[in-house]
Design a protein around this motif. Structure first.
Motif, mmCIF file in Angstrom:
data_model
loop_
_atom_site.group_PDB
_atom_site.id
_atom_site.type_symbol
_atom_site.label_atom_id
_atom_site.label_comp_id
_atom_site.label_asym_id
_atom_site.label_seq_id
_atom_site.Cartn_x
_atom_site.Cartn_y
_atom_site.Cartn_z
ATOM 1 N N THR A 142 115.439 -36.385 65.045
ATOM 2 C CA THR A 142 116.754 -37.337 64.235
ATOM 3 C C THR A 142 117.427 -36.849 64.896
ATOM 4 N N VAL A 160 117.664 -41.307 61.556
ATOM 5 C CA VAL A 160 115.840 -41.327 61.490
ATOM 6 C C VAL A 160 115.570 -43.026 63.248
ATOM 7 N N VAL A 211 108.774 -37.392 59.885
ATOM 8 C CA VAL A 211 109.662 -35.977 59.951
ATOM 9 C C VAL A 211 109.129 -34.719 59.253
ATOM 10 N N PRO A 271 108.958 -41.663 57.647
ATOM 11 C CA PRO A 271 110.590 -41.686 58.337
ATOM 12 C C PRO A 271 111.004 -42.796 57.709
#
Length: 136
Positions: free
Chosen positions: A17, A34, A68, A79
């Motif tokens: 990210t 993201v 994530v 995400p």
């Protein structure tokens, strides 16, 4: 509020990210961008399990198997939806921040926040400054 450009789309990694900081009054808050198949999602950088714990170690959240990851708890989040699929906060969601993608850039579109900078918050407390009343 005018939309504020955060970064170029190419600056958002495909396997992790991009961390940036916003202001809400005197408070600084961290957000992660993201990359999603041609789109971008933005999530506040904290784990719903303990909201004082960031998802990352200061440089943006990591990915594992396309999700994530909270480096503290090992919780995983989709995400695109922010939904926790594994870990102590399973079933909860990351807090979304509104962004817009256009002209090759990512723009902050959240009325409650003002873009400050790319990177982690400074950890300075602007609300606790001493105010003198001596008249000097």
């Amino acid at each position: 509020m005018a939309e504020e450009r955060i970064a170029d789309i190419e600056e958002v990694p495909e396997d992790s990210t991009l961390l940036f900081t916003v202001r809400e009054g005197f408070d600084e808050k961290e957000v992660v961008l993201v990359r999603l198949n041609g789109d971008i999602a933005a999530w506040r950088n904290f784990c719903p399990h303990w909201t004082d714990v960031r998802l990352d170690k200061g440089s943006g959240a990591e990915f594992r198997d396309g999700e994530v990851v909270c480096t503290r708890h090992g919780a995983t989040f989709e995400p695109d939806s922010g939904h926790c699929t594994y870990g102590p906060c399973e079933g909860s969601y990351l807090e979304e921040v509104d962004v817009e993608v256009r002209d090759g850039g990512v723009y902050l579109a959240e009325d409650d926040y003002e873009f400050d900078h790319v990177g982690p918050k400074s950890d300075r407390d602007l609300s606790s400054g001493r105010i003198g009343f001596s008249g000097n």
